[in-house]
Scaffold this motif. Structure first.
Motif, mmCIF file in Angstrom:
data_model
loop_
_atom_site.group_PDB
_atom_site.id
_atom_site.type_symbol
_atom_site.label_atom_id
_atom_site.label_comp_id
_atom_site.label_asym_id
_atom_site.label_seq_id
_atom_site.Cartn_x
_atom_site.Cartn_y
_atom_site.Cartn_z
ATOM 1 N N LEU A 235 -4.069 -6.078 2.042
ATOM 2 C CA LEU A 235 -3.484 -7.249 1.346
ATOM 3 C C LEU A 235 -2.444 -6.917 1.307
ATOM 4 N N ALA A 236 -1.118 -8.058 0.574
ATOM 5 C CA ALA A 236 -0.546 -7.710 0.036
ATOM 6 C C ALA A 236 0.661 -6.829 0.968
ATOM 7 N N GLU A 237 0.545 -6.757 2.082
ATOM 8 C CA GLU A 237 1.453 -5.364 2.233
ATOM 9 C C GLU A 237 2.814 -6.134 2.890
ATOM 10 N N THR A 238 3.314 -6.806 3.182
ATOM 11 C CA THR A 238 4.212 -7.351 3.271
ATOM 12 C C THR A 238 5.373 -8.078 2.820
ATOM 13 N N ASP A 239 6.794 -8.681 2.499
ATOM 14 C CA ASP A 239 6.954 -10.409 2.151
ATOM 15 C C ASP A 239 6.231 -11.198 2.844
ATOM 16 N N CYS A 272 -1.570 -2.602 -0.711
ATOM 17 C CA CYS A 272 -1.550 -3.438 -1.639
ATOM 18 C C CYS A 272 0.223 -3.061 -2.587
ATOM 19 N N VAL A 273 1.063 -3.086 -1.334
ATOM 20 C CA VAL A 273 2.300 -2.624 -1.742
ATOM 21 C C VAL A 273 3.073 -3.774 -2.662
ATOM 22 N N HIS A 274 3.033 -5.465 -2.543
ATOM 23 C CA HIS A 274 3.350 -6.068 -3.632
ATOM 24 C C HIS A 274 2.293 -6.429 -4.214
ATOM 25 N N LEU A 275 2.552 -5.695 -5.494
ATOM 26 C CA LEU A 275 1.446 -6.057 -6.553
ATOM 27 C C LEU A 275 2.559 -6.396 -7.971
ATOM 28 N N GLY A 298 6.066 3.316 5.017
ATOM 29 C CA GLY A 298 7.428 3.565 5.186
ATOM 30 C C GLY A 298 8.095 3.186 6.977
ATOM 31 N N ARG A 299 7.425 4.035 7.697
ATOM 32 C CA ARG A 299 7.816 3.711 9.120
ATOM 33 C C ARG A 299 7.416 2.095 9.298
ATOM 34 N N LEU A 300 6.943 0.971 8.489
ATOM 35 C CA LEU A 300 7.089 -0.653 9.035
ATOM 36 C C LEU A 300 8.140 -0.685 8.087
ATOM 37 N N GLY A 301 8.583 -0.626 7.258
ATOM 38 C CA GLY A 301 9.780 -0.941 6.288
ATOM 39 C C GLY A 301 8.324 -2.010 5.339
ATOM 40 N N ALA A 302 7.833 -1.272 4.756
ATOM 41 C CA ALA A 302 6.608 -2.514 4.024
ATOM 42 C C ALA A 302 7.241 -2.134 2.524
ATOM 43 N N GLY A 303 7.913 -1.071 2.385
ATOM 44 C CA GLY A 303 7.877 -0.763 0.709
ATOM 45 C C GLY A 303 6.863 1.201 -0.141
ATOM 46 N N ILE A 304 7.070 0.460 -1.154
ATOM 47 C CA ILE A 304 5.981 1.445 -1.529
ATOM 48 C C ILE A 304 4.798 0.902 -2.504
ATOM 49 N N ALA A 305 3.658 1.105 -2.587
ATOM 50 C CA ALA A 305 2.706 0.635 -3.643
ATOM 51 C C ALA A 305 3.432 1.200 -4.302
#
Length: 455
Positions: A235-239, A272-275, A298-305
């Motif tokens: 859940l909420a891994e990427t934009d 749950c990166v994008h909460l 980080g590898r996929l550039g998804a962001g930081i939870a």
């Protein structure tokens, strides 16, 4: 029954009082801890010991707990190296549709061996690719975990929303909803052990909002709660996922799950990166857990939870390595340092401490898996899942704080790993399988997969 005495080590118990001992002992009777304390073990315990471990210069911690993985992906490392999550999935779905029992067996054994050498005693796995005629791939993984010697919480994953119905996966890798629910019930019947000390427990895990129908999400939750097993999903891994949910469901990912009755203390969610702040508070209010996967994100550039906020809200935040195709290392001890460093990169040097990182990798992980009563801490009565880390080597020399040495210092293989009192790693070497054979098997199956599904 084996009685093991471990002496001479620093101990980070991660118990209710966060007790730390500079020079202490552990006593293990069978698969349980029966004594934890300072100094040498009592004379009567030393007399009845059938095995003694001199742990001078070492740090004892609870065995680490991996809360999110895709073991089959060990056969497809190094693909789509500059891709976003959705691009990466689109590139790999056509490869994964060719996996079979031999691929999964080789990948799972290699991945589990790497986890063991990184101090992990308990791992979950989220398996969601079930090609027709491939057989019972969940059973293949369970056999691999039994052979390597780790405690195992596999999740029966599923996808039923193919591209023709608006999902991301190709239609030929999704399953029929009724078949999925039948397979989930069968997995529980065949493999789930609810008893204390269990080596295998099953969870149910529809894969993601962009690969699963609302109907399957609801019906899986009903089945899991009727059978008293846990629930897991991404859940909420990427934009990209957020945009998908807004366009398809009219709400953000967490609200989508909440509307389906999917939040609660029997659920843990990967990433749950994008909460936002309200969603973080909602996670805490419902007791829903998180598997934080910093290296993969980080590898996929998804962001930081938002880990500090989640912890402040009372959310149990465990650590996960995620699939080896998005974290080609796959060793859990690496994630302690990654979690701490990335949290500080985002929110400053007080964002996450070394001890919080260790707690996430142990006690919080146990909470995510519903095992906090007997895993994730070194307490009398707990299961004897113990990691001993050698802090005498030059990479740690001069760091006086043993927990800081483990988390801030260089990552190294665990020196000794006990699972239920049984030795899995000794002197830094895996004792339950031959690493050279594991590597040869994995190379063979990876090459075979590339041959039938070229990049």
């Amino acid at each position: 029954m084996t009685v093991t005495v471990v002496e001479g080590c620093a101990i980070a118990t991660v118990d209710d009082a966060a007790t730390e001992i500079a020079d202490g002992h552990l006593v293990i009777d069978g698969d349980r801890l029966v004594a934890v304390g300072p100094g040498p073990a009592p004379a009567d315990e030393r007399e009845r010991a059938t095995r003694r471990i001199d742990a001078t210069g070492k740090l004892a911690t609870p065995g680490l707990i991996n809360c999110h993985h895709h073991l089959y992906q060990w056969a497809t490392r190094g693909y789509a190296q500059e891709a976003t999550l959705f691009e990466w999935l689109v590139a790999l779905y056509p490869v994964w549709q060719h996996i079979d029992g031999a691929v999964v067996a080789a990948a799972a054994r290699a991945g589990l061996a790497s986890l063991a050498r990184s101090g992990c005693t308990t791992t979950t796995d989220h398996h969601y690719i079930f090609p027709r005629q491939a057989g019972d791939l969940l059973a293949v993984e369970i056999d691999a975990a039994r052979a390597i010697g780790l405690r195992f919480h596999p999740c029966r994953g599923a996808m039923d929303l193919g591209v023709s119905a608006g999902g991301l996966p190709p239609d030929d890798v999704v399953e029929d909803r009724d078949a999925i629910l039948t397979a989930c019930a069968e997995a529980i019947d065949r493999h789930h052990d609810p008893k204390p000390g269990a080596r295998v427990r099953i969870a149910l895990a529809p894969t993601s909002p962009f690969s699963v129908t609302e109907e399957l999400m609801r019906e899986t939750a009903e089945l899991a709660r009727a059978r008293r097993v846990r629930l897991h999903t991404h859940l909420a891994e990427t934009d990209d996922e957020e945009r998908f949910c807004l366009e398809r469901f009219g709400v953000r990912p967490l609200q989508y799950l909440d509307n389906l009755g999917w939040l609660g203390d029997d659920v843990w969610l990967a990433h749950c990166v994008h909460l936002n702040d309200d969603e973080t508070a909602r996670m805490g209010a419902t007791g829903t857990g998180v598997a934080h996967c910093p290296t993969s994100n980080g590898r996929l550039g998804a962001g930081i939870a938002p880990v500090p906020g989640l912890l402040a809200a009372g959310v149990p935040v465990g650590l996960g390595v995620d699939g080896a195709a998005s974290n080609e290392c796959g060793e859990l001890v690496d994630e302690l340092r990654a979690a701490m460093v990335l949290a500080r990169a985002k929110a400053g040097p007080t964002a996450l401490t070394a001890r919080q990182a260790l707690t996430m990798a142990t006690r919080h992980g146990a909470c995510c898996l519903g095992r906090e009563d007997e895993l994730g801490h070194l307490s009398v009565g707990a299961l004897a899942d113990v990691a001993l880390w050698d802090l005498d080597e030059v990479g740690f020399a001069g760091i006086d704080d043993p927990v800081a040495a483990l988390v801030f210092g260089p990552t190294r293989p665990v020196d000794t790993l006990l699972v239920g009192g049984e030795v899995v790693v000794q002197d830094g070497e895996l004792r339950t399988a031959d690493p050279l054979t594991l590597a040869a098997d994995l190379r063979r199956e990876s090459a075979r997969l590339r041959a039938v599904a070229p990049r």
